[in-house]
Design an enzyme around this catalytic site. Sequence first.
Site, PDB file in Angstrom:
ATOM      1  N   HIS A  43       0.599  -1.024   0.305  1.00  0.00           N
ATOM      2  CA  HIS A  43      -0.202  -0.038  -0.502  1.00  0.00           C
ATOM      3  C   HIS A  43       0.695   0.639   0.142  1.00  0.00           C
ATOM      4  O   HIS A  43       1.490   1.387   1.133  1.00  0.00           O
ATOM      5  CB  HIS A  43      -0.543   0.458   1.291  1.00  0.00           C
ATOM      6  N   HIS A  85      -0.625  10.262  -3.286  1.00  0.00           N
ATOM      7  CA  HIS A  85      -2.093   9.309  -2.971  1.00  0.00           C
ATOM      8  C   HIS A  85      -3.212  10.664  -2.826  1.00  0.00           C
ATOM      9  O   HIS A  85      -4.813  10.868  -3.889  1.00  0.00           O
ATOM     10  CB  HIS A  85      -2.051   8.995  -1.305  1.00  0.00           C
TER      11      HIS A  85
HETATM   12  O1  G3P Z   1      -6.986   1.557  -2.333  1.00  0.00           O
HETATM   13  C1  G3P Z   1      -6.795   0.999  -1.572  1.00  0.00           C
HETATM   14  C2  G3P Z   1      -6.453   2.181  -0.454  1.00  0.00           C
HETATM   15  O2  G3P Z   1      -4.977   2.949  -0.703  1.00  0.00           O
HETATM   16  C3  G3P Z   1      -7.571   2.853  -0.683  1.00  0.00           C
HETATM   17  O3  G3P Z   1      -7.649   4.184   0.343  1.00  0.00           O
HETATM   18  O4  G3P Z   1      -7.084   5.912   0.332  1.00  0.00           O
HETATM   19  O5  G3P Z   1      -5.309   4.867   0.968  1.00  0.00           O
HETATM   20  O6  G3P Z   1      -6.597   4.940  -1.264  1.00  0.00           O
HETATM   21  P1  G3P Z   1      -6.210   4.981  -0.313  1.00  0.00           P
HETATM   22 CA    CA Z   2      -5.422   4.107  -2.665  1.00  0.00          CA
END
Ligand code: G3P
Ligand code: CA
Length: 352
Positions: A43, A85
């Site tokens: 992530h 992000h």
């Molecule tokens: O894309 C999966 C997860 O990353 C969603 O939350 O806000 O971290 O993009 P975010």
């Molecule tokens: Ca994401």
Amino acid sequence: MVTRSMSRLLQGVVLMSVITGNVLPLAPAMAQSDAADKVVVAHRGASGYLPEHTLPAAAMAYAMGADFQEQDVVMTRDDQLIVWHDLTLDRNTDVRHQFPGRARDDGRHYVIDFTLEELRQLRVTEGYRLNDAGAEEMIYPQRFPLWQSTFTIHTFAEQLQMIQGLNRSTGRDVGIYPELKSPAFHHEHGKDIGMAVLSELKRFGYTSKDSNVFVQTFEFDELKRVKEEVLPALDIELKLVQLMGDDESYAWMLAPGGMRELAQYADGIGPEKGMIISYESTPNNLQISSLVRDAHQAGLKVHPYTFRADDGQVPGYADDFEHLLEIFLFEANVDGLFTDFPDKAVDYLSER
Ligand code: G3P
Ligand code: CA
């Protein structure tokens, strides 16, 4: 042998309906996939160890053995795609010092107001917020120190070049997991991020459902448009994932028949993890929703987010981070998960 997960089941796991909240009897044995079939999605790179969405964080996640690398993708003023992000720059850069006077009325600096050349001048750091006294406070205090070393913003293409280069040099086949970030916001600014990202994927050779990529977005309207218009226009097919949070706009997907409807457009779902196991759960009363079962019955993969090992980030129903992984992967039976700590998930799965 009675495993820890079996023991917890025997302690009285209940299956809860995510729609009604009614407690249902524990479902008869659901088909479980093995450890080898579960995927680890890094992530924002190895973001538990290095500033998120930097090339070093992506390289570290690659070396840790993640199956997929996530890229959140945002467009610049001059229509370049960057791996980033937020729609804004304030949480992770020195933009307020380098470009005074460029904030919008809300006080924030938006990526879409800057050219790539300007963005490359920014210094990237671990996430922080300003406290009431105006001092910087790390969002995750035990992570990589603020402003240490040198990190910069890079393009989506630069990250794909690196991952494909590593796939060549290591002989591995690590996948990518790009997210179309806030497509409606981009459309409002005259930018078609769906078409831009999908075109870039085609240029890099991702053209079929067998390609090692999942394209994700929170916005169903854009997912549908990608499926019905963008992919056909480019003459490619890719796997799509509908992200979802615990709010009203996703209620229809959770209602009876919702997953089957969604499966016309998506190959998987990416729910916030509390939609699968209630944060109200306790060690002796694990409240697992019907979401995974419903999605699997509709033929959809399930990859929840986000699994963090930082202090205070492991819900109280789990003993520790590894136990949290076990509960999701082998009791809730998800197909993979997004984590800031890909090494821990890879190690857990390989040991299991
Ligand atoms: O894309 C999966 C997860 O990353 C969603 O939350 O806000 O971290 O993009 P975010
Ligand atoms: Ca994401």
